[in-house]
Design a protein around this motif. Structure first.
Motif, PDB file in Angstrom:
ATOM      1  N   LEU A  62     -14.945   1.194   1.890  1.00 37.72           N
ATOM      2  CA  LEU A  62     -13.721   0.848   2.580  1.00 37.72           C
ATOM      3  C   LEU A  62     -12.948   2.127   2.904  1.00 37.72           C
ATOM      4  N   LEU A  63     -12.811   2.406   4.203  1.00 40.38           N
ATOM      5  CA  LEU A  63     -12.064   3.576   4.677  1.00 40.38           C
ATOM      6  C   LEU A  63     -10.750   3.088   5.276  1.00 40.38           C
ATOM      7  N   GLU A  64      -9.705   3.059   4.478  1.00 41.66           N
ATOM      8  CA  GLU A  64      -8.435   2.540   4.973  1.00 41.66           C
ATOM      9  C   GLU A  64      -7.554   3.599   5.614  1.00 41.66           C
ATOM     10  N   ASP A  65      -7.731   4.842   5.274  1.00 43.92           N
ATOM     11  CA  ASP A  65      -6.799   5.863   5.733  1.00 43.92           C
ATOM     12  C   ASP A  65      -7.440   6.927   6.616  1.00 43.92           C
ATOM     13  N   LEU A  66      -8.470   6.585   7.360  1.00 47.56           N
ATOM     14  CA  LEU A  66      -9.087   7.525   8.293  1.00 47.56           C
ATOM     15  C   LEU A  66      -8.077   7.799   9.410  1.00 47.56           C
ATOM     16  N   HIS A  67      -7.796   9.062   9.668  1.00 46.49           N
ATOM     17  CA  HIS A  67      -6.749   9.481  10.617  1.00 46.49           C
ATOM     18  C   HIS A  67      -7.254   9.332  12.052  1.00 46.49           C
ATOM     19  N   THR A  68      -7.051   8.166  12.647  1.00 46.39           N
ATOM     20  CA  THR A  68      -7.527   7.918  14.003  1.00 46.39           C
ATOM     21  C   THR A  68      -6.509   7.204  14.877  1.00 46.39           C
ATOM     22  N   ALA A  69      -5.302   7.005  14.389  1.00 45.98           N
ATOM     23  CA  ALA A  69      -4.311   6.248  15.159  1.00 45.98           C
ATOM     24  C   ALA A  69      -3.957   6.964  16.458  1.00 45.98           C
TER      25      ALA A  69
END
Length: 180
Positions: free
Chosen positions: A67-74
């Motif tokens: 689970l990758l919840e905080d991957l910086h892609t916004a």
């Protein structure tokens, strides 16, 4: 194994699940390292904005989840660029609320930094720039581009060139009897 998503439509951000199946060859070890990388507008190293690695051990067949919840892609404005931040503090979008503001964007005379160069253009009137391929100081007879600054070194503010491939043909040229 490489799974690559180049267009936003290839990945549903509302249901961000990516399933990856790994079939181990007989001569491989039991550990598999998976790397997830997020890039801005392409896959060049300087466009890398976040990266995560995870090693999975497969002593026997089975399913593993990550689970990758905080991957910086916004990318709030959808222009393909993300704001600086995340664990790597990368990203080049200077205003992620405006889709017209990103590195390489056309700078407008609006008192804002549109191309993320750190400078705000303060003019109140855009100028019209015309492509001048033959560099005779006269741009092509076609609609120009409105901007504060020229879009490239080949743009000028004067139009009227009927043959922009030949520098000797322009409105100020001396007419010669040569059939041109």
């Amino acid at each position: 194994v490489l799974a690559e998503f180049k267009e936003p439509g290839q990945f549903d951000s509302n249901d961000p699940v990516l399933n990856v199946a790994v079939f181990r060859k007989a001569d491989w070890g039991r550990d598999v390292e998976i790397t997830v990388r997020a890039f801005e507008k392409g896959c060049a190293a300087e466009q890398l904005v976040d990266e995560r690695k995870q090693t999975f051990s497969f002593a026997s067949a089975g399913r593993q989840e990550w689970l990758l919840e905080d991957l910086h892609t916004a990318d709030e404005d959808g222009d393909g660029f993300v704001s600086p931040g995340g664990p790597m503090n990368r990203g080049t979008d200077c205003d992620d609320r405006r889709a017209t503001a990103f590195p390489g964007a056309l700078e407008l005379c609006n008192g804002l930094d549109d191309n993320c160069d750190g400078r705000m253009e303060t003019g109140v009137v855009n100028r019209v720039w015309y492509l001048d391929s033959d560099r005779d100081s006269f741009g092509r007879n076609e609609p120009g581009t409105e901007a504060c600054d020229p879009p490239s070194e080949l743009h000028v503010e004067v139009t009227g060139d009927c043959d922009d491939e030949r520098g000797d043909i322009h409105p100020n040229a001396v007419e010669a009897c040569n059939g041109s």
